[in-house]
Motif scaffolding. Structure first.
Motif, PDB file in Angstrom:
ATOM      1  N   GLU A 109      12.908  10.411   1.894  1.00  0.00           N
ATOM      2  CA  GLU A 109      14.037   9.703   1.315  1.00  0.00           C
ATOM      3  C   GLU A 109      15.264   9.920   2.196  1.00  0.00           C
ATOM      4  O   GLU A 109      15.596  11.059   2.546  1.00  0.00           O
ATOM      5  N   ARG A 111      19.477   8.837   2.420  1.00  0.00           N
ATOM      6  CA  ARG A 111      20.594   8.258   1.670  1.00  0.00           C
ATOM      7  C   ARG A 111      21.681   7.838   2.657  1.00  0.00           C
ATOM      8  O   ARG A 111      21.862   8.470   3.695  1.00  0.00           O
ATOM      9  N   GLU A 138      25.573  -6.475  -7.173  1.00  0.00           N
ATOM     10  CA  GLU A 138      24.373  -7.162  -7.670  1.00  0.00           C
ATOM     11  C   GLU A 138      23.679  -7.944  -6.560  1.00  0.00           C
ATOM     12  O   GLU A 138      22.446  -7.955  -6.464  1.00  0.00           O
ATOM     13  N   ARG A 141      21.814  -5.540  -4.482  1.00  0.00           N
ATOM     14  CA  ARG A 141      20.568  -5.079  -5.135  1.00  0.00           C
ATOM     15  C   ARG A 141      19.464  -6.131  -5.041  1.00  0.00           C
ATOM     16  O   ARG A 141      18.296  -5.795  -4.863  1.00  0.00           O
ATOM     17  N   ALA A 145      15.884  -5.609  -3.060  1.00  0.00           N
ATOM     18  CA  ALA A 145      14.573  -5.797  -3.694  1.00  0.00           C
ATOM     19  C   ALA A 145      13.619  -6.548  -2.761  1.00  0.00           C
ATOM     20  O   ALA A 145      12.404  -6.292  -2.753  1.00  0.00           O
ATOM     21  N   GLU A 148      11.910  -4.085  -0.424  1.00  0.00           N
ATOM     22  CA  GLU A 148      10.951  -3.121  -0.968  1.00  0.00           C
ATOM     23  C   GLU A 148       9.522  -3.618  -0.735  1.00  0.00           C
ATOM     24  O   GLU A 148       9.280  -4.824  -0.611  1.00  0.00           O
ATOM     25  N   PHE A 172      11.238   2.358  -2.615  1.00  0.00           N
ATOM     26  CA  PHE A 172      12.400   1.816  -3.340  1.00  0.00           C
ATOM     27  C   PHE A 172      13.651   1.825  -2.474  1.00  0.00           C
ATOM     28  O   PHE A 172      13.763   2.616  -1.530  1.00  0.00           O
ATOM     29  N   LYS A 174      17.513   1.991  -3.880  1.00  0.00           N
ATOM     30  CA  LYS A 174      18.402   1.999  -5.046  1.00  0.00           C
ATOM     31  C   LYS A 174      19.839   2.046  -4.551  1.00  0.00           C
ATOM     32  O   LYS A 174      20.137   2.750  -3.589  1.00  0.00           O
ATOM     33  N   ILE A 175      20.707   1.324  -5.235  1.00  0.00           N
ATOM     34  CA  ILE A 175      22.128   1.368  -4.870  1.00  0.00           C
ATOM     35  C   ILE A 175      22.896   1.877  -6.075  1.00  0.00           C
ATOM     36  O   ILE A 175      22.925   1.231  -7.119  1.00  0.00           O
ATOM     37  N   GLU A 176      23.491   3.071  -5.928  1.00  0.00           N
ATOM     38  CA  GLU A 176      24.237   3.675  -7.021  1.00  0.00           C
ATOM     39  C   GLU A 176      25.722   3.659  -6.682  1.00  0.00           C
ATOM     40  O   GLU A 176      26.096   3.869  -5.526  1.00  0.00           O
ATOM     41  N   ARG A 185      19.899   4.693  -1.667  1.00  0.00           N
ATOM     42  CA  ARG A 185      18.755   5.611  -1.590  1.00  0.00           C
ATOM     43  C   ARG A 185      17.541   4.809  -1.133  1.00  0.00           C
ATOM     44  O   ARG A 185      17.146   3.837  -1.791  1.00  0.00           O
TER      45      ARG A 185
END
Lengths: 244, 244
Positions: A109, A111, A138, A141, A145, A148, A172, A174-176, A185
């Motif tokens: 992983e 980041r 959005e 994201r 996707a 992925e 994956f 991921k966007i935080e 991530r």
């Protein structure tokens, strides 16, 4: 005896992970310390992979072989006394003689941290890329996707990449969003040269509207580095975790 | 026109806030930039107070006078272009001609950050003091409560303190535990030299059992620097906020 170590480093003051003549590197720093402990006998360390100058690590993994009768758990204390305070061995354990820190990697992983404050904050200057713009999370994201799964990531690797098989599987992305920062991530079974930085750079250009989320599909199909977005700077990138 | 600015700095690479001949200081860096903007005419800045070498600031405040017709909100952009990336003017506004960044302070909040991880973490080496011991947080909180309110803080100030009146009012001392770190938040109407660092050092010695919480009462009564605990290192300290 083979020892497996987890190490964290602040990449700011290193010329990358890999040994380079005349430069301060993470590998060089640790190998020097190990050689000291082994009374001058050179000890090679093998990591899960390289990281570039400025790139950080929370949980890089390496192994080395020793014939010293030292309990594995003592190695962090021994090595941390001898290496700079911008690198620290977090833990060590005995591994099987066949364990290999690079070949046995199952997933990693990474980041990538982006600070979107209007002003570039002093405490983040080495630890997050400053991107003082409004971004459409959005849209980012949606684009993420599309990346992925299993794809040929030629467009998302440095043109200098020499590896022939550029198919990798991303588990994956991921966007935080957290306190003025975006954290990308990215977990996968393998990464090409500059791959996470190009993914981060491209997603930011989706976020600012230069690209639409669907454009990412065309970028993948092109299999051409020129088709994707920019390479985001090194100092936002962290090798976060290596899984075996 | 008088301008009030809020500034953040990473104290690691500064020889403190206040101008010192031949040293890089926060004040010197900003005054140089302002003098450049004023075509070489020296411009003095006045801060809420000094900070020592290695001490950080999230929200230090200073003022200066200018006859340039620049909208106040432009000053951060103008100054940040000219100063190092370890210091940043976060905001600026026009203040009344009688505003004074030092004399008008009502309260200040300092924070002191302690990292209790077993291993000294690379990313925290300049930003938290490493204290890899088990501490009794409840005992520390009891001791902190004795320090709240109005007291003569002679025992909690450097022996070099020249100020005669050492009575200060501490509004609160809060101790928060968060992800392997302790954060001491200390807010008061004024602070003596080294006061927060001596409070932090003493509370840590309560935490490790060297002192009992009640011992703090005797320390206050003694009015003698030798009666209190150690001065905690500079790099854990942050001037967090100045209120007017």
């Amino acid at each position: 005896m083979r020892i497996k170590c987890t190490v964290s480093y602040d990449g700011s003051q290193f010329y990358g992970y890999q040994v380079q003549p005349g430069q301060r590197t993470v590998q060089g720093e640790i190998e020097q310390a190990l050689s000291d402990v082994h009374k001058g006998k050179f000890v090679r360390i093998t990591a899960s992979g390289r990281t570039d100058a400025g790139v950080h690590a929370m949980g890089q993994v390496f192994h080395f072989d020793t014939d010293l009768q030292v309990p594995a758990a003592k190695w962090p204390v021994i090595l941390n006394q001898k290496i700079g305070d911008d690198v620290a061995v977090l833990s060590a354990e005995e591994a099987s003689e066949t364990f290999h820190a690079r070949f046995d990697v199952k997933t990693k992983e990474y980041r990538y941290i982006v600070n979107t404050s209007p002003v570039a904050l002093p405490f983040r200057r080495h630890y997050a890329v400053h991107y003082p713009y409004t971004v459409d999370i959005e849209a980012m994201r949606q684009a993420a996707a599309y990346l992925e799964g299993e794809h040929d990531f030629t467009s998302f690797s440095s043109a200098k990449t020499e590896v022939v098989d550029r198919v990798r599987n991303i588990e994956f992305i991921k966007i935080e969003a957290f306190e003025g920062e975006l954290i990308f991530r990215v977990k996968g079974n393998g990464f090409l040269y500059n791959m996470v930085r190009i993914i981060a750079g491209t997603l930011l250009e989706v976020g600012n509207g230069k690209y639409q989320p669907e454009d990412v599909l065309k970028m993948l199909e092109a299999k051409d580095r020129g088709a994707a977005g920019k390479t985001a700077p090194a100092h936002g990138l962290y090798l976060w975790e290596v899984n075996y």
